[in-house]
Design an enzyme around this catalytic site. Structure first.
Site, PDB file in Angstrom:
ATOM      1  N   SER A   7      10.938 -11.886   3.272  1.00  0.00           N
ATOM      2  CA  SER A   7      10.123 -11.096   2.672  1.00  0.00           C
ATOM      3  C   SER A   7      10.124  -9.735   3.661  1.00  0.00           C
ATOM      4  O   SER A   7       9.580  -9.668   4.579  1.00  0.00           O
ATOM      5  CB  SER A   7       8.751 -11.693   2.626  1.00  0.00           C
ATOM      6  OG  SER A   7       7.818 -10.797   2.129  1.00  0.00           O
ATOM      7  N   HIS A  32      13.344 -10.512  -0.570  1.00  0.00           N
ATOM      8  CA  HIS A  32      11.934 -10.257  -1.547  1.00  0.00           C
ATOM      9  C   HIS A  32      11.302  -9.040  -1.067  1.00  0.00           C
ATOM     10  O   HIS A  32      10.888  -8.699   0.225  1.00  0.00           O
ATOM     11  CB  HIS A  32      10.965 -11.508  -1.216  1.00  0.00           C
ATOM     12  CG  HIS A  32      10.000 -11.624  -2.157  1.00  0.00           C
ATOM     13  ND1 HIS A  32       9.975 -12.139  -3.358  1.00  0.00           N
ATOM     14  CD2 HIS A  32       8.768 -11.339  -1.896  1.00  0.00           C
ATOM     15  CE1 HIS A  32       8.901 -12.243  -4.009  1.00  0.00           C
ATOM     16  NE2 HIS A  32       8.016 -11.788  -3.000  1.00  0.00           N
ATOM     17  N   ASP A  34       7.570  -7.179  -1.474  1.00  0.00           N
ATOM     18  CA  ASP A  34       6.268  -7.086  -2.193  1.00  0.00           C
ATOM     19  C   ASP A  34       5.914  -5.665  -2.355  1.00  0.00           C
ATOM     20  O   ASP A  34       5.629  -4.885  -1.571  1.00  0.00           O
ATOM     21  CB  ASP A  34       5.547  -8.000  -1.261  1.00  0.00           C
ATOM     22  CG  ASP A  34       5.698  -9.245  -1.392  1.00  0.00           C
ATOM     23  OD1 ASP A  34       5.667  -9.943  -2.257  1.00  0.00           O
ATOM     24  OD2 ASP A  34       5.822  -9.917  -0.151  1.00  0.00           O
ATOM     25  N   MET A  36       2.623  -3.470  -3.698  1.00  0.00           N
ATOM     26  CA  MET A  36       1.102  -3.483  -3.852  1.00  0.00           C
ATOM     27  C   MET A  36       0.675  -2.306  -3.935  1.00  0.00           C
ATOM     28  O   MET A  36       1.103  -1.283  -3.399  1.00  0.00           O
ATOM     29  CB  MET A  36       0.844  -4.369  -2.432  1.00  0.00           C
ATOM     30  CG  MET A  36       1.144  -5.655  -2.202  1.00  0.00           C
ATOM     31  SD  MET A  36       0.469  -6.327  -0.436  1.00  0.00           S
ATOM     32  CE  MET A  36       1.344  -8.048  -0.186  1.00  0.00           C
ATOM     33  N   HIS A  65       8.545  -8.082  -6.389  1.00  0.00           N
ATOM     34  CA  HIS A  65       7.466  -8.618  -6.893  1.00  0.00           C
ATOM     35  C   HIS A  65       6.389  -7.765  -7.111  1.00  0.00           C
ATOM     36  O   HIS A  65       6.043  -6.945  -6.107  1.00  0.00           O
ATOM     37  CB  HIS A  65       7.065  -9.774  -5.785  1.00  0.00           C
ATOM     38  CG  HIS A  65       5.869 -10.750  -5.811  1.00  0.00           C
ATOM     39  ND1 HIS A  65       5.229 -11.358  -4.911  1.00  0.00           N
ATOM     40  CD2 HIS A  65       5.012 -10.581  -6.933  1.00  0.00           C
ATOM     41  CE1 HIS A  65       4.241 -11.901  -5.434  1.00  0.00           C
ATOM     42  NE2 HIS A  65       3.870 -11.390  -6.746  1.00  0.00           N
ATOM     43  N   MET A  67       2.998  -6.912  -7.280  1.00  0.00           N
ATOM     44  CA  MET A  67       1.662  -7.044  -7.124  1.00  0.00           C
ATOM     45  C   MET A  67       0.844  -5.864  -7.666  1.00  0.00           C
ATOM     46  O   MET A  67      -0.065  -5.414  -6.709  1.00  0.00           O
ATOM     47  CB  MET A  67       1.167  -7.592  -5.817  1.00  0.00           C
ATOM     48  CG  MET A  67       1.826  -8.958  -5.642  1.00  0.00           C
ATOM     49  SD  MET A  67       1.530  -9.894  -4.177  1.00  0.00           S
ATOM     50  CE  MET A  67       2.731  -9.237  -2.979  1.00  0.00           C
ATOM     51  N   MET A 136       2.438 -18.539  -6.114  1.00  0.00           N
ATOM     52  CA  MET A 136       2.075 -18.162  -4.786  1.00  0.00           C
ATOM     53  C   MET A 136       1.309 -19.140  -4.428  1.00  0.00           C
ATOM     54  O   MET A 136       0.607 -19.941  -4.902  1.00  0.00           O
ATOM     55  CB  MET A 136       0.902 -16.967  -5.401  1.00  0.00           C
ATOM     56  CG  MET A 136       1.539 -15.633  -5.866  1.00  0.00           C
ATOM     57  SD  MET A 136       2.656 -14.894  -4.640  1.00  0.00           S
ATOM     58  CE  MET A 136       1.818 -14.748  -3.295  1.00  0.00           C
ATOM     59  N   ASP A 174       6.171 -18.514  -2.949  1.00  0.00           N
ATOM     60  CA  ASP A 174       5.648 -17.477  -1.937  1.00  0.00           C
ATOM     61  C   ASP A 174       4.547 -17.634  -1.176  1.00  0.00           C
ATOM     62  O   ASP A 174       3.422 -17.660  -1.633  1.00  0.00           O
ATOM     63  CB  ASP A 174       5.633 -15.998  -2.736  1.00  0.00           C
ATOM     64  CG  ASP A 174       5.625 -14.752  -1.691  1.00  0.00           C
ATOM     65  OD1 ASP A 174       5.410 -14.940  -0.722  1.00  0.00           O
ATOM     66  OD2 ASP A 174       5.567 -13.824  -2.326  1.00  0.00           O
TER      67      ASP A 174
END
Length: 220
Positions: A7, A32, A34, A36, A65, A67, A136, A174
């Site tokens: 990640s 991965h 993330d 945000m 991903h 979010m 999650m 994750d």
């Protein structure tokens, strides 16, 4: 054999190209990322510009991903930046079926993510449409959190649901993944393990990746 997806959230942001090269050289096939937005979760991280900048320097599969609130507004940009997978949160998608199709139409493989307290009932009716479900195992928004043990049962129940429906849907997990719990998570039914601090939080990233991969393989 489980896929270990390092990640980027836990990497050194000042050395992203080197960090990516290190884990790829160690054997990582997925990365991965993330995303945000400071609304759906409290932090801000990367935009499509970072993904696009890294894309020429690695052959790893980019697992994006989202979010974010209103993820449908970002799918095209991340697809064009080089994403292969895009995960959206069920909690952020009142029109989930439409967004899943939007991801596939953009040329990416769709996945749906669930927060720890979100029931599996929300994905029961979309298993025909997705290629992966992301469970999650911490509350999203911050790295370095502890794995929530109750999520093992949730992973098991999802694996049973997928099997009972005769689907071929990957289970990704994750949050708080470590050498201590990797095998148990795989035994519960996960095929993709996202790991941040367990890899990028260690001095020797390559050795940490390989150790986690060995730990996951103990699931049999």
């Amino acid at each position: 054999m489980a896929i270990i997806a390092p990640s980027l959230l836990a990497a050194d942001f000042g050395r992203l190209r080197e960090e990516v090269a290190c884990v790829e050289a160690a054997g990582a096939k997925w990365l991965h990322v993330d995303i945000m937005d400071g609304h759906f979760v409290p932090n801000l991280t990367f935009g499509p510009g970072v993904v696009s900048a890294l894309r020429p320097y690695t052959n790893m599969t980019f697992d994006i991903h989202l979010m974010v609130e209103r993820p449908e507004n970002f799918i095209k940009e991340f697809a064009e930046a080089g994403a292969e997978w895009i995960s959206v949160h069920i909690e952020a998608c009142p029109h989930l079926h439409k967004v899943i199709h939007q991801i596939r139409e953009a040329g990416c493989r769709p996945a749906v993510a669930l927060n720890p307290a979100t029931s599996l009932r929300g994905v029961e009716w979309i298993l025909d449409e997705v290629d992966m479900i992301l469970i999650m195992t911490v509350n999203p928004g911050f790295g370095g959190q502890r794995f929530i043990p109750a999520m093992l049962k949730k992973i098991e129940e999802l694996a049973k649901l997928i099997k009972d429906q005769g689907k071929e849907v990957l289970i990704e997990v994750d949050g708080g993944i470590s050498q201590d719990n990797a095998a148990a998570v795989c035994r519960a039914g996960a095929q993709v393990l996202v790991a941040g601090s367990a890899i990028f939080g260690q001095q020797d990233r390559a050795a940490a990746f390989k150790a986690l991969h060995r730990a996951a393989s103990q699931a049999g």
